[in-house]
Design an enzyme around this catalytic site. Structure first.
Site, PDB file in Angstrom:
ATOM      1  N   LYS A 173       1.004  -1.122  -0.166  1.00 15.89           N
ATOM      2  CA  LYS A 173      -0.135  -0.137  -0.034  1.00 15.89           C
ATOM      3  C   LYS A 173       0.959   1.264   0.098  1.00 15.89           C
ATOM      4  O   LYS A 173       1.537   1.496   1.082  1.00 15.89           O
ATOM      5  CB  LYS A 173      -0.865  -0.045   1.193  1.00 15.89           C
ATOM      6  CG  LYS A 173      -1.952   1.209   1.063  1.00 15.89           C
ATOM      7  CD  LYS A 173      -2.572   1.410   2.473  1.00 15.89           C
ATOM      8  CE  LYS A 173      -2.024   2.646   3.086  1.00 15.89           C
ATOM      9  NZ  LYS A 173      -1.795   4.004   2.307  1.00 15.89           N
ATOM     10  N   GLY A 209      -5.164   3.204  -0.736  1.00 13.67           N
ATOM     11  CA  GLY A 209      -6.057   3.651   0.055  1.00 13.67           C
ATOM     12  C   GLY A 209      -5.344   4.259   1.055  1.00 13.67           C
ATOM     13  O   GLY A 209      -4.424   4.667   1.258  1.00 13.67           O
ATOM     14  N   GLY A 255      -4.480   5.254   5.282  1.00 12.25           N
ATOM     15  CA  GLY A 255      -4.021   4.424   6.524  1.00 12.25           C
ATOM     16  C   GLY A 255      -5.162   3.833   7.216  1.00 12.25           C
ATOM     17  O   GLY A 255      -5.183   2.591   7.533  1.00 12.25           O
ATOM     18  N   GLY A 263      -8.356   3.088   6.667  1.00 16.31           N
ATOM     19  CA  GLY A 263      -9.140   1.938   6.010  1.00 16.31           C
ATOM     20  C   GLY A 263      -8.482   0.615   5.534  1.00 16.31           C
ATOM     21  O   GLY A 263      -8.094  -0.139   6.279  1.00 16.31           O
ATOM     22  N   GLY A 291      -5.064   0.723   5.151  1.00 15.90           N
ATOM     23  CA  GLY A 291      -3.765   0.257   5.937  1.00 15.90           C
ATOM     24  C   GLY A 291      -4.058  -0.611   7.126  1.00 15.90           C
ATOM     25  O   GLY A 291      -3.371  -1.574   7.474  1.00 15.90           O
ATOM     26  N   GLU A 322      10.207   1.502  10.116  1.00 14.79           N
ATOM     27  CA  GLU A 322      11.251   2.576   9.803  1.00 14.79           C
ATOM     28  C   GLU A 322      10.519   3.682   9.829  1.00 14.79           C
ATOM     29  O   GLU A 322       9.592   4.278   9.322  1.00 14.79           O
ATOM     30  CB  GLU A 322      11.444   2.421   8.276  1.00 14.79           C
ATOM     31  CG  GLU A 322      12.046   0.987   7.844  1.00 14.79           C
ATOM     32  CD  GLU A 322      13.411   0.780   8.436  1.00 14.79           C
ATOM     33  OE1 GLU A 322      14.274   1.835   8.868  1.00 14.79           O
ATOM     34  OE2 GLU A 322      13.964  -0.278   8.695  1.00 14.79           O
ATOM     35  N   CYS A 357      13.778  11.301   6.181  1.00 15.23           N
ATOM     36  CA  CYS A 357      13.980  10.673   7.558  1.00 15.23           C
ATOM     37  C   CYS A 357      15.363  10.867   8.261  1.00 15.23           C
ATOM     38  O   CYS A 357      15.405  11.050   9.392  1.00 15.23           O
ATOM     39  CB  CYS A 357      13.522   9.357   7.518  1.00 15.23           C
ATOM     40  SG  CYS A 357      14.116   8.289   6.544  1.00 15.23           S
ATOM     41  N   GLU A 363      10.069  16.029  14.910  1.00 13.61           N
ATOM     42  CA  GLU A 363      10.405  15.833  13.610  1.00 13.61           C
ATOM     43  C   GLU A 363       9.743  16.922  12.640  1.00 13.61           C
ATOM     44  O   GLU A 363       8.295  16.982  12.925  1.00 13.61           O
ATOM     45  CB  GLU A 363      10.466  14.609  13.165  1.00 13.61           C
ATOM     46  CG  GLU A 363      10.720  14.518  11.634  1.00 13.61           C
ATOM     47  CD  GLU A 363      10.652  12.933  11.183  1.00 13.61           C
ATOM     48  OE1 GLU A 363       9.328  12.413  11.533  1.00 13.61           O
ATOM     49  OE2 GLU A 363      11.305  12.364  10.437  1.00 13.61           O
TER      50      GLU A 363
END
Ligand code: NAD
Length: 495
Positions: free
Chosen positions: A192, A223, A225, A227, A229, A267, A301, A401
């Site tokens: 996804k 899609g 997150g 729904g 995910g 991650e 990141c 962050e």
């Protein structure tokens, strides 16, 4: 090496439209080797953050679509997990070759969906992950290695069906960091992509389809997150979830996966420190540190967003940093002059502006940048390259962050204090130490609690294991160690 007949379907490859008129609509998901109609008619629009225009559309998959995709991956696992190392290596090589043929299209897609300058997309967003993918052909026999201990044979097996949930900042890179080791290990998968940047994943699915990877090994659902995910994270037939994204979503995913005891690789975010020692090439180090934060518009990141400078060199470092940031060209991703583009979305722009305001409110010294729109950019998710000095490590801008082109410069008194500041963070993804004595720099690097620490001007290597300490995550991607994350270990005990 095992040879694969490429199954290029005539008429399948569309002529690619020039960037100015980029528009791509996908109505189907890729499940069980077929372009498959989703269960609902709902769709997600994709927006170009440079001009705020809609440039594409993908289906909005729901839990029923996820279920079909996971079942396909489960069915395919039985045979895919028993393919030979040579066969899997040949598929990996074929996918990377086909992807290389379509690399320009991929670079243009990533530029259109997340705003990275085209040159940067070509080299960093596309060429590097294709190289990383190709190198995984060397790791397909790892699963066959056996160890003997007394009367015990220790063997490896692929873990099974994997769910991959990805972010938008290096979209192909993050996708390959999961798909490549899974293919090498003999796992099957449902992927996804981020709802912000799904188009590159459809292009990857086209390539995989062209190569003729066995049906069900790679499945794509698009899609949100909450729904799609979450349906992947709770599905009882998923053995492992590998997630790249925010620490907020990463912890939620681990909670969702816990009742079915899945392996979870995370991650996550970072707030990495660059320790510039007194005995360093100050100018080279500061310029490199500024560039590191500005590339990809700060949406990296591992970005070294806390620059630690000795107090006696502070004003000199600030002057160099200001000059470097002001020379860094932010602009239209299609202009050859642009070194960075807009933020990947308008909501990410809002997030960055919120933090710049927090920095001002916390009393940090604004060296350059700020909350105003950059001149000449009335539209688009553009922000100013921003540097704060007089930052103390307990300020929110030093702890949280920001994920934008915002650098905090922090003064230290001696090396041990610098290491303590570097480690005083909830995160531990990356870091860098610069000291003219390389052996000493290495000693200091060993003291930083992070998964990757660069020494002096060392640079990215996609064979280096990648991942975080502390709230930056669990598990490692890339290289041999990245493939080993996809194994179960079995002990065969002889009489
Ligand atoms: P995000 O966490 O909002 O979203 C990432 C992915 O997770 C998206 O596909 C999203 O749809 C999905 N998701 C969100 N909530 C979910 C939920 N409850 N259940 C299942 N899936 C869910 O992150 P983002 O804004 O897309 O990406 C930026 C973040 O990613 C930053 O924090 C950055 O540091 C991090 N990141 C980390 C690495 C790394 O390797 N450590 C690499 C790139 C980005």
């Amino acid at each position: 090496m095992y040879q694969i007949q490429l199954d290029v379907k005539l008429g399948f490859v569309e002529l690619f439209s020039p960037m100015e008129s980029y528009m791509k609509t996908y109505n189907n998901l890729y499940i069980n080797g077929q372009w498959t109609a989703p269960n609902s008619n709902e769709a997600i629009e994709v927006t170009n953050p440079a001009n705020e225009q809609v440039i594409g559309q993908v289906p909005l998959a729901n839990a029923d679509d996820v279920d079909v995709a996971v079942k396909a991956a489960r069915a395919a696992f039985a045979s895919w997990s028993t393919t030979s190392a040579d066969e899997r290596a040949a598929y990996i090589s074929a996918i990377s070759s086909k992807l290389a043929e379509r690399s320009e299209e991929m670079a243009q897609t990533i530029t259109a969906e997340m705003g990275a300058p085209l040159g940067f997309s070509r080299e960093v967003q596309v060429e590097d992950p294709i190289d990383a993918l190709a190198r995984h052909a060397d790791f397909t026999s790892l699963v066959d290695e056996e160890k003997k201990l007394f009367n015990i044979d220790i063997v490896k097996e692929p873990i099974g069906v994997c769910a991959f949930i990805n972010p938008w900042n290096y979209p192909l890179h993050q996708m390959i960091g999961k798909v490549a080791p899974a293919l090498a290990a003999g796992c099957t998968m449902v992927v996804k992509p981020s709802e912000i940047t799904p188009l590159h994943a459809f292009l990857l699915a086209e390539v995989i389809d062209q190569v003729g990877l066995p049906a069900g090994v790679f499945n794509l659902v698009s899609g949100y997150g909450q729904g799609c995910g979450e349906a992947l994270c709770v599905h009882p037939d998923v053995d492992m979830v590998s997630f790249t994204g925010s620490t907020r979503a990463g912890t939620r995913i681990a909670q969702l996966a816990a009742p079915t005891v899945k392996r979870v690789c995370q991650e996550l975010g970072g707030k990495s420190a660059f320790v510039i020692c007194r005995d360093s090439d100050l100018e080279a180090a500061v310029r490199m540190g500024v560039d590191d934060v500005m590339y990809n518009t700060g949406q990296t990141c591992t970005a070294l967003t806390r620059m630690l400078v000795h107090k006696d060199q502070l004003e000199q470092a600030i002057a160099i940093a200001k000059e470097q940031a002001e020379a860094f060209v932010f602009g239209d991703p299609l202009s050859e002059d642009s070194m960075a583009g807009p933020m990947a979305s308008m909501s990410q722009r809002e997030q960055v502006l919120k933090y710049i305001q927090i920095g001002l409110d916390e009393g940090a010294r604004l060296v350059t940048g700020g909350v105003e729109r950059p001149e000449g950019f009335d539209k688009g998710a553009y922000v100013r390259a921003t540097i704060f000095a007089d930052v103390s490590n307990d300020m929110r801008i030093a702890r949280e962050e920001i994920f934008g082109p915002v650098l905090c410069i922090i003064a230290y008194e001696d090396e041990q204090q610098a290491i303590a500041i570097a480690n005083d963070s909830p995160y531990g993804l990356s870091g860098r130490v610069w000291h003219n004595n390389k052996a000493h720099a290495k000693q200091l690097a060993r003291q930083i609690k992070a998964g990757q620490v660069y020494i002096n001007d060392g640079f990215w290597n996609n064979q280096a294991p990648f991942g975080g300490y502390k709230q930056s995550g669990n598990g490692r991607e890339l290289g041999q160690i990245g493939v080993e994350e996809f194994f179960e270990t079995k002990a065969l005990i002889q009489s």
